[in-house]
Design a protein around this motif. Structure first.
Motif, PDB file in Angstrom:
ATOM      1  N   ARG A  56      -7.615 -10.841  -0.112  1.00 55.91           N
ATOM      2  CA  ARG A  56      -7.098  -9.812  -1.019  1.00 55.91           C
ATOM      3  C   ARG A  56      -6.592 -10.501  -2.284  1.00 55.91           C
ATOM      4  N   TRP A 126     -15.889 -10.747  -4.751  1.00 60.52           N
ATOM      5  CA  TRP A 126     -15.054  -9.591  -4.435  1.00 60.52           C
ATOM      6  C   TRP A 126     -15.903  -8.328  -4.482  1.00 60.52           C
ATOM      7  N   THR A 128     -14.584  -4.773  -3.768  1.00 64.09           N
ATOM      8  CA  THR A 128     -13.981  -3.454  -3.982  1.00 64.09           C
ATOM      9  C   THR A 128     -12.688  -3.568  -4.777  1.00 64.09           C
ATOM     10  N   HIS A 130      -9.270  -1.628  -5.584  1.00 63.14           N
ATOM     11  CA  HIS A 130      -8.405  -0.583  -5.035  1.00 63.14           C
ATOM     12  C   HIS A 130      -7.299  -0.268  -6.039  1.00 63.14           C
ATOM     13  N   SER A 132      -4.164   3.100  -6.845  1.00 61.07           N
ATOM     14  CA  SER A 132      -3.624   4.424  -6.517  1.00 61.07           C
ATOM     15  C   SER A 132      -3.071   5.078  -7.773  1.00 61.07           C
ATOM     16  N   TYR A 161     -14.231   8.826  -7.312  1.00 62.54           N
ATOM     17  CA  TYR A 161     -13.721   7.943  -6.265  1.00 62.54           C
ATOM     18  C   TYR A 161     -12.453   8.510  -5.612  1.00 62.54           C
ATOM     19  N   HIS A 171      -5.702   7.358  -3.348  1.00 63.25           N
ATOM     20  CA  HIS A 171      -6.007   5.943  -3.203  1.00 63.25           C
ATOM     21  C   HIS A 171      -7.512   5.741  -3.408  1.00 63.25           C
ATOM     22  N   ALA A 173     -11.018   3.526  -3.944  1.00 65.30           N
ATOM     23  CA  ALA A 173     -11.714   2.293  -3.576  1.00 65.30           C
ATOM     24  C   ALA A 173     -13.044   2.307  -4.319  1.00 65.30           C
ATOM     25  N   ASN A 211      -0.560  -0.199  -6.426  1.00 65.73           N
ATOM     26  CA  ASN A 211      -1.458  -0.607  -5.348  1.00 65.73           C
ATOM     27  C   ASN A 211      -2.799  -1.125  -5.882  1.00 65.73           C
ATOM     28  N   PHE A 214      -7.984  -6.326  -5.254  1.00 65.16           N
ATOM     29  CA  PHE A 214      -9.403  -6.437  -4.926  1.00 65.16           C
ATOM     30  C   PHE A 214      -9.539  -6.942  -3.488  1.00 65.16           C
ATOM     31  N   THR A 215     -10.586  -6.477  -2.803  1.00 67.04           N
ATOM     32  CA  THR A 215     -10.885  -6.986  -1.469  1.00 67.04           C
ATOM     33  C   THR A 215     -12.322  -7.506  -1.423  1.00 67.04           C
TER      34      THR A 215
END
Length: 217
Positions: A56, A126, A128, A130, A132, A161, A171, A173, A211, A214-215
């Motif tokens: 993350r 990376w 995704t 993310h 909020s 999204y 939220h 993604a 929030n 990146f994942t």
């Protein structure tokens, strides 16, 4: 800096027909303050808490657990507030950490700010982004999330999204592949990993943002 200025001009032109001359060299910078102590400062884990072993990446607007971080230092990494269209303030109405960021419209024909890196970085590993959002004000009925490389800027409609202008937290993604699709940005040479653009709105219209990370999945 000239390349970043060009990217910003392209970003603005893509979102509003004629927002006026860009003054990128003199953009205001933002440093996120600590929300401080008190009962409201209890740390929230977020809707998708970090688990050990996950990858993350935080880029300056995330207080939760992470495996990697690129902090805002105002030396090589910056938050630019475009052409005095927006101010950012801390808020305790949040979904993770101690505070969120309150995005306040200046009442102009458009609004924008973004995280910018002096040297391009590789985000190819990376998958995704993310973030909020929460708003019910008309100035944020249309919100776009963008990403820039040295020559291109791509903005994606946040409603695709999951964002809704209904006063609730949503939220998002966003696959990074969507920014790169159709000859979009080069994910291995990113100069601005996160840009937020909104349309015309009354002064003092607000959007909460929190929030952001990146994942790798």
């Amino acid at each position: 800096m000239k390349e970043l200025g060009l990217a910003l001009l392209m970003l603005v032109a893509a979102c509003r027909p004629d927002p006026g001359d860009s003054d990128y060299e003199n953009q205001g910078q933002y440093s996120r303050p600590d929300a401080g102590g008190g009962p409201s400062s209890d740390v929230l884990p977020g809707p998708f808490p970090f688990q050990e072993g996950q990858r993350r990446l935080g880029v300056g607007f995330y207080e939760g657990g992470r495996s990697e971080d690129i902090a805002i230092d105002n030396t090589t990494t910056h938050v630019y507030l475009y052409e005095n269209t927006v101010t950012l303030e801390p808020s305790t109405d949040r979904v993770e950490g101690r505070s969120s960021d309150l995005v306040v419209h200046a009442g102009k024909t458009w609004l924008g700010f973004g995280i910018h890196w002096d040297q391009a970085r590789n985000l190819d590993g990376w998958k995704t982004l993310h973030v909020s959002f929460k708003s019910e004000d008309p100035g944020f009925s249309s919100v776009k999330v963008g990403m820039n490389d040295a020559s291109k800027s791509v903005q994606l409609d946040a409603t695709k999204y999951g964002y809704k202008n209904d006063g609730e937290w949503h939220h998002l993604a966003i696959p990074l592949a969507d920014f790169a699709a159709n000859n979009g940005v080069k994910l291995n040479a990113i100069n601005a990993p996160f840009v937020l653009i909104a349309g015309q709105g009354p002064a003092a219209d607000k959007l909460l943002m929190d929030n952001l990370y990146f994942t790798a999945d």
